[in-house]
Scaffold this motif. Structure first.
Motif, PDB file in Angstrom:
ATOM      1  N   GLY A 181      17.749 -63.441  11.645  1.00 10.97           N
ATOM      2  CA  GLY A 181      18.007 -63.164  10.235  1.00 10.97           C
ATOM      3  C   GLY A 181      17.223 -62.021   9.640  1.00 10.97           C
ATOM      4  N   ALA A 182      16.469 -61.273  10.430  1.00 10.33           N
ATOM      5  CA  ALA A 182      15.663 -60.163   9.908  1.00 10.33           C
ATOM      6  C   ALA A 182      16.551 -59.145   9.193  1.00 10.33           C
ATOM      7  CB  ALA A 182      14.910 -59.480  11.049  1.00 10.33           C
ATOM      8  N   GLN A 183      16.109 -58.714   8.042  1.00  5.85           N
ATOM      9  CA  GLN A 183      16.914 -57.813   7.210  1.00  5.85           C
ATOM     10  C   GLN A 183      16.637 -56.346   7.543  1.00  5.85           C
ATOM     11  OE1 GLN A 183      19.472 -58.775   4.829  1.00  5.85           O
ATOM     12  NE2 GLN A 183      19.173 -60.415   6.326  1.00  5.85           N
ATOM     13  N   VAL A 184      16.939 -56.011   8.769  1.00  3.72           N
ATOM     14  CA  VAL A 184      16.837 -54.634   9.233  1.00  3.72           C
ATOM     15  C   VAL A 184      18.226 -54.003   9.121  1.00  3.72           C
ATOM     16  CG1 VAL A 184      16.308 -53.142  11.195  1.00  3.72           C
ATOM     17  CG2 VAL A 184      15.017 -55.268  10.849  1.00  3.72           C
ATOM     18  N   PRO A 185      18.342 -52.818   8.561  1.00  6.58           N
ATOM     19  CA  PRO A 185      19.668 -52.188   8.481  1.00  6.58           C
ATOM     20  C   PRO A 185      20.294 -52.006   9.868  1.00  6.58           C
ATOM     21  CG  PRO A 185      18.114 -51.056   7.061  1.00  6.58           C
ATOM     22  CD  PRO A 185      17.310 -52.010   7.887  1.00  6.58           C
ATOM     23  N   ILE A 186      21.516 -52.495  10.021  1.00  6.19           N
ATOM     24  CA  ILE A 186      22.253 -52.392  11.281  1.00  6.19           C
ATOM     25  C   ILE A 186      23.472 -51.497  11.049  1.00  6.19           C
ATOM     26  CG2 ILE A 186      23.480 -53.651  13.088  1.00  6.19           C
ATOM     27  CD1 ILE A 186      21.887 -56.161  12.254  1.00  6.19           C
ATOM     28  N   HIS A 187      23.574 -50.434  11.840  1.00  9.15           N
ATOM     29  CA  HIS A 187      24.695 -49.504  11.738  1.00  9.15           C
ATOM     30  C   HIS A 187      25.589 -49.698  12.963  1.00  9.15           C
ATOM     31  CE1 HIS A 187      22.523 -47.265   8.564  1.00  9.15           C
ATOM     32  NE2 HIS A 187      21.450 -47.521   9.298  1.00  9.15           N
ATOM     33  N   ILE A 188      26.809 -50.196  12.756  1.00 11.09           N
ATOM     34  CA  ILE A 188      27.731 -50.425  13.859  1.00 11.09           C
ATOM     35  C   ILE A 188      28.790 -49.328  13.843  1.00 11.09           C
ATOM     36  CG2 ILE A 188      29.318 -52.045  14.960  1.00 11.09           C
ATOM     37  CD1 ILE A 188      27.928 -54.305  13.483  1.00 11.09           C
TER      38      ILE A 188
ATOM     39  N   GLY B 292      30.407 -57.062  13.813  1.00  8.44           N
ATOM     40  CA  GLY B 292      30.099 -56.772  12.414  1.00  8.44           C
ATOM     41  C   GLY B 292      30.495 -57.911  11.498  1.00  8.44           C
ATOM     42  N   ARG B 293      31.668 -58.503  11.734  1.00  5.20           N
ATOM     43  CA  ARG B 293      32.117 -59.619  10.891  1.00  5.20           C
ATOM     44  C   ARG B 293      31.167 -60.799  10.972  1.00  5.20           C
ATOM     45  NH1 ARG B 293      35.718 -63.229  12.930  1.00  5.20           N
ATOM     46  NH2 ARG B 293      36.607 -61.615  14.281  1.00  5.20           N
ATOM     47  N   HIS B 294      30.728 -61.138  12.178  1.00  2.00           N
ATOM     48  CA  HIS B 294      29.811 -62.275  12.329  1.00  2.00           C
ATOM     49  C   HIS B 294      28.447 -61.987  11.697  1.00  2.00           C
ATOM     50  CE1 HIS B 294      32.172 -65.093  14.710  1.00  2.00           C
ATOM     51  NE2 HIS B 294      32.633 -64.067  15.414  1.00  2.00           N
ATOM     52  N   LEU B 295      27.965 -60.764  11.851  1.00  4.35           N
ATOM     53  CA  LEU B 295      26.684 -60.411  11.238  1.00  4.35           C
ATOM     54  C   LEU B 295      26.773 -60.469   9.713  1.00  4.35           C
ATOM     55  CD1 LEU B 295      25.646 -57.401  13.527  1.00  4.35           C
ATOM     56  CD2 LEU B 295      24.465 -59.604  13.384  1.00  4.35           C
ATOM     57  N   ILE B 296      27.887 -59.988   9.161  1.00  2.00           N
ATOM     58  CA  ILE B 296      28.075 -60.042   7.707  1.00  2.00           C
ATOM     59  C   ILE B 296      28.117 -61.486   7.222  1.00  2.00           C
ATOM     60  CG2 ILE B 296      29.758 -59.590   5.862  1.00  2.00           C
ATOM     61  CD1 ILE B 296      30.487 -57.000   7.470  1.00  2.00           C
ATOM     62  N   LEU B 297      28.873 -62.324   7.914  1.00  2.00           N
ATOM     63  CA  LEU B 297      28.991 -63.730   7.525  1.00  2.00           C
ATOM     64  C   LEU B 297      27.656 -64.455   7.615  1.00  2.00           C
ATOM     65  CD1 LEU B 297      32.407 -64.645   9.195  1.00  2.00           C
ATOM     66  CD2 LEU B 297      31.922 -64.508   6.733  1.00  2.00           C
ATOM     67  N   ASP B 298      26.772 -63.958   8.488  1.00  2.00           N
ATOM     68  CA  ASP B 298      25.480 -64.618   8.644  1.00  2.00           C
ATOM     69  C   ASP B 298      24.407 -63.981   7.764  1.00  2.00           C
ATOM     70  OD1 ASP B 298      23.172 -65.943  10.672  1.00  2.00           O
ATOM     71  OD2 ASP B 298      25.162 -66.836  10.800  1.00  2.00           O
ATOM     72  N   GLY B 299      24.791 -63.074   6.898  1.00  2.00           N
ATOM     73  CA  GLY B 299      23.856 -62.550   5.913  1.00  2.00           C
ATOM     74  C   GLY B 299      23.038 -61.359   6.341  1.00  2.00           C
ATOM     75  N   TYR B 300      23.401 -60.703   7.437  1.00  2.00           N
ATOM     76  CA  TYR B 300      22.650 -59.526   7.875  1.00  2.00           C
ATOM     77  C   TYR B 300      23.034 -58.296   7.039  1.00  2.00           C
ATOM     78  CZ  TYR B 300      20.734 -61.882  11.968  1.00  2.00           C
ATOM     79  OH  TYR B 300      20.045 -62.736  12.788  1.00  2.00           O
ATOM     80  N   LYS B 301      22.155 -57.323   7.073  1.00  2.00           N
ATOM     81  CA  LYS B 301      22.357 -56.077   6.337  1.00  2.00           C
ATOM     82  C   LYS B 301      23.112 -55.093   7.254  1.00  2.00           C
ATOM     83  CE  LYS B 301      19.628 -52.866   3.493  1.00  2.00           C
ATOM     84  NZ  LYS B 301      18.233 -52.508   3.087  1.00  2.00           N
ATOM     85  N   VAL B 302      24.442 -55.022   7.057  1.00  2.00           N
ATOM     86  CA  VAL B 302      25.295 -54.342   8.027  1.00  2.00           C
ATOM     87  C   VAL B 302      26.091 -53.211   7.384  1.00  2.00           C
ATOM     88  CG1 VAL B 302      27.126 -54.645   9.737  1.00  2.00           C
ATOM     89  CG2 VAL B 302      25.549 -56.522   9.271  1.00  2.00           C
TER      90      VAL B 302
END
Length: 519
Positions: free
Chosen positions: A45-52, A67-77
Motif C-alpha cells: 500500500g505504499a503511496q509511491v507514484p507508479i507510472h504504467i 493498473g486497474r487492480h492497483l487503482i482499486l486497491d488505492g495505489y497512486k497510479v
C-alpha cells in the motif's frame, strides 16, 4: 527449468484457453492479477507514484489489468498508452474499457516526445509497452521514451520482457530497449536474459506462474534449459558403504610446461575432489617435484623432455583423460597430441592449449572420440568455430560445430552454456570472482573426475559446470570477488556437494502470515 520459445508460449496460451474453457481475456486477467499480487506483497500500500506505460497489444493489456487492480486497491497510479500504431489487440481494447470504468482519470495517450510525463527518481515505472512478439525496430519517439525512463533513474519493472528486446535476434540499438531493474516473465525465463550482449537489459528476473496447461509445459521439448540444483540432483550417483577407490575410475591429466605446472596441479585437485578414485598427472620432467610435493594425492608420469610434452606414453589404463592445460602449443607437443589421439580410446576433456592445438590443426578434430568435451573461453571458441556478429550467431555456430563432430562444447561465460545435440544447457551458478587464473583448469578437473566415476559425458559436463559455479558461490561469501582464487573453488567443492541435499529455508511465521493476507 525449460526456456520456451515465443512460438511455444503462444501455443501454450491457446491450448490453456481451450482446455480450461476460458477466453484469452481471462488469461490476460490472470497474468495481470499475478503481477499485481507480486507488487502488492512488496509495496503493502505504499503511496509511491507508479507510472504504467502500456503498448496497444497484449503486453499493454497486461499493464491495463495491473493498473486497474492497483487503482482499486488505492495505489497512486498513472496509466499511459504508448500510441505507436493504429492496430489494437482485442484483449487490449476490452481492458481499456474496463480501466475507464474504475477511474475518472482515464489513461493518457502518448504520441510524441512532447507528451512524456515527468518521472522522479523515487517513482516506479512499469514497462508494458512491447512483449515477446516484437519483430521490428521501435519508432524514434518510442526510443526517446525509453531513454526518458533511463534518465529518470526511477526503478523500472518490465512485464514479460524489457520492451524493445527481441527474443530471437540481436538488438541493433541499445537505446531502443528498456533497461529494467526487474522483469516478471510469464511461463519461463527468456534466453536473452542469459546471453552476454542482452543480459544487461534486466538486472533481475522472476518467472510468474499464470496457470498455463501443466501437461503442455511438462511434455514440450525446448531448445534451452536452465540448470539449477533441481536439474542436476537426479543425476547424482550415491556411494555404497563398501565401495573402494577402484570403483570410481582413474583420471589422467596431461599437460603442463615449464612455468605452467600449477595448471595441472589445479586440474588434478579438481578431479580428485570431484570424486575420481585415482588421479595421475602426465607432465614434463620439470613438473615432477612440484606435483609430488604440492599434491601428494596424485601420481605422476613424466615425459622424457624437461620443459614440454614431446611424446605421450604410459602404461596405465585411464578411465578418462583431461588434456591441454598449461601444455603450450610447441610443434612437438602438437605432434605428440596427434599421435596420442590416434591410439586413445578413453573419453576426452580438452581445455586451454589443447583447444588451441585443435584450432591450429583442424584435421585433429576427426581423431577425437565421440562425445569428447571441449571447454573454451570466448577467444578459444572463436579460433575453433570462427568469428560471430552476435550471441545468436555464436550459438548457431557452436551447434553446427558440435553436431558435425559429435562433441559436447562448454561455452564458458557468466552463464556457461553447454551445447549438445542441438540443446542449450544454461548454468545458473557462478559469480565474477571466478574471473581468475586457474578457474578453468579446476573445471577441467571436475568434469574429468565426474566422468571417471561413470557419469555420461554430457551429464559430467553439465553437472561439473554447476558444481564449479556453486563451489565458487559458497567460497565467495568468505573471500569476496577480488580475493577468490582457483584453489578456493577446489577447497569448497565438498560444500557444493553437501549443498545439493540442503533444504531451502522455510519462511518465518510472520512472512507467511503477510503472504496469506495479501493473496
Amino acid at each position: 527449468m525449460k526456456i520456451f520459445s515465443k512460438e511455444q508460449i503462444y501455443k501454450g496460451d491457446k491450448l490453456t484457453a481451450e482446455r480450461q474453457n476460458i477466453s484469452s481475456t481471462d488469461l490476460m486477467e490472470r497474468a495481470g492479477t499475478q503481477i499485481f499480487n507480486w507488487m502488492h506483497r512488496r509495496m503493502q500500500g505504499a503511496q509511491v507514484p507508479i507510472h504504467i506505460f502500456c503498448g496497444i497489444g497484449n503486453n499493454g493489456g497486461d499493464g491495463l489489468v495491473l493498473g486497474r487492480h492497483l487503482i482499486l486497491d488505492g495505489y497512486k497510479v498513472n496509466v499511459y498508452v504508448v500510441n505507436c500504431s493504429d492496430k489494437r489487440s482485442k484483449d487490449f481494447l476490452v481492458n481499456y474499457d474496463r480501466i475507464k470504468n474504475v477511474t475518472k482519470k482515464w489513461p493518457t495517450l502518448l504520441g510524441c516526445s512532447e507528451d512524456f510525463p515527468e518521472i522522479h527518481p523515487n517513482d516506479i515505472i512499469v514497462d508494458a509497452v512491447f512483449g515477446i512478439g516484437l519483430n521490428r525496430p521501435v519508432d524514434d519517439w518510442v526510443k526517446g521514451l525509453f531513454i526518458h525512463f533511463r534518465k529518470s533513474k526511477a526503478f523500472t519493472l518490465s512485464i514479460d520482457i524489457p520492451s524493445g528486446l527481441f527474443v530471437d535476434k540481436p538488438v541493433p540499438d541499445e537505446n531502443a530497449v528498456v533497461w529494467a531493474g526487474f522483469t516478471l516473465s510469464f511461463a519461463s525465463a527468456k534466453l536473452v536474459f542469459f546471453l552476454p550482449e542482452t543480459a544487461k537489459y534486466t538486472v533481475q528476473w522472476e518467472v510468474l506462474d499464470i496457470g498455463l496447461n501443466p501437461e503442455y509445459l511438462n511434455t514440450t521439448e525446448t531448445e534451452a534449459q536452465l540448470i539449477s540444483k533441481y536439474e542436476v540432483l537426479p543425476n547424482y550417483i550415491p556411494r555404497d558403504k563398501y565401495s573402494h577407490k577402484g570403483q570410481f575410475g582413474h583420471t589422467l591429466i596431461i599437460g603442463g610446461s615449464y612455468g605452467k605446472i600449477g595448471a595441472v596441479t589445479l586440474a588434478c585437485r579438481g578431479a580428485l575432489s570431484a570424486g575420481s578414485g585415482l588421479v595421475t598427472a602426465y607432465v614434463p620432467k620439470c613438473g615432477y617435484l612440484a606435483l609430488q610435493a604440492g599434491f601428494p594425492e596424485a601420481m605422476v608420469i613424466t615425459d622424457a623432455d624437461e620443459n614440454s610434452i614431446t611424446s605421450i606414453k604410459y602404461d596405465i589404463e585411464p578411465t578418462v583423460v583431461g588434456f591441454g592445460i598449461g601444455a603450450g602449443t610447441d610443434a612437438k607437443t602438437i605432434s605428440a597430441f596427434e599421435q596420442f589421439l590416434k591410439v586413445n580410446k578413453a573419453p576426452l576433456v580438452i581445455d586451454a592449449d589443447g583447444l588451441n592445438m585443435l584450432a591450429k590443426k583442424k584435421s585433429l578434430l576427426k581423431l577425437l572420440p565421440e562425445l569428447s568435451i571441449l571447454t573454451p573461453h570466448p577467444k578459444e571458441l572463436e579460433r575453433l568455430v570462427g568469428a560471430w556478429n552476435d550471441d545468436f550467431e555464436k550459438l548457431a555456430k557452436v551447434k553446427v560445430f558440435s553436431k558435425k563432430h559429435n562433441l559436447i562444447v562448454v561455452v564458458k561465460g557468466a552463464n556457461t552454456i553447454t551445447v549438445f545435440n542441438d540443446k542449450l544447457y544454461i548454468n545458473t551458478t557462478g559469480n565474477p570472482g571466478m574471473a581468475t587464473a586457474g578457474s578453468g583448469d579446476v573445471l577441467t578437473g571436475i568434469i574429468t573426475g565426474l566422468i571417471a566415476q561413470g557419469y555420461h559425458p554430457s551429464v559430467g559436463a553439465i553437472f561439473g559446470v554447476y558444481l564449479h559455479g556453486r563451489s565458487a558461490d559458497i567460497a565467495v561469501e568468505d573471500f569476496g570477488y577480488q580475493s577468490l582464487i582457483a584453489s578456493h573453488i577446489v577447497e569448497y567443492l565438498g560444500e557444493a556437494f553437501i549443498d545439493l541435499f540442503k533444504q531451502p529455508e522455510q519462511p518465518q511465521p510472520e512472512e507467511e502470515d503477510t503472504k496469506k493476507a495479501t493473496e
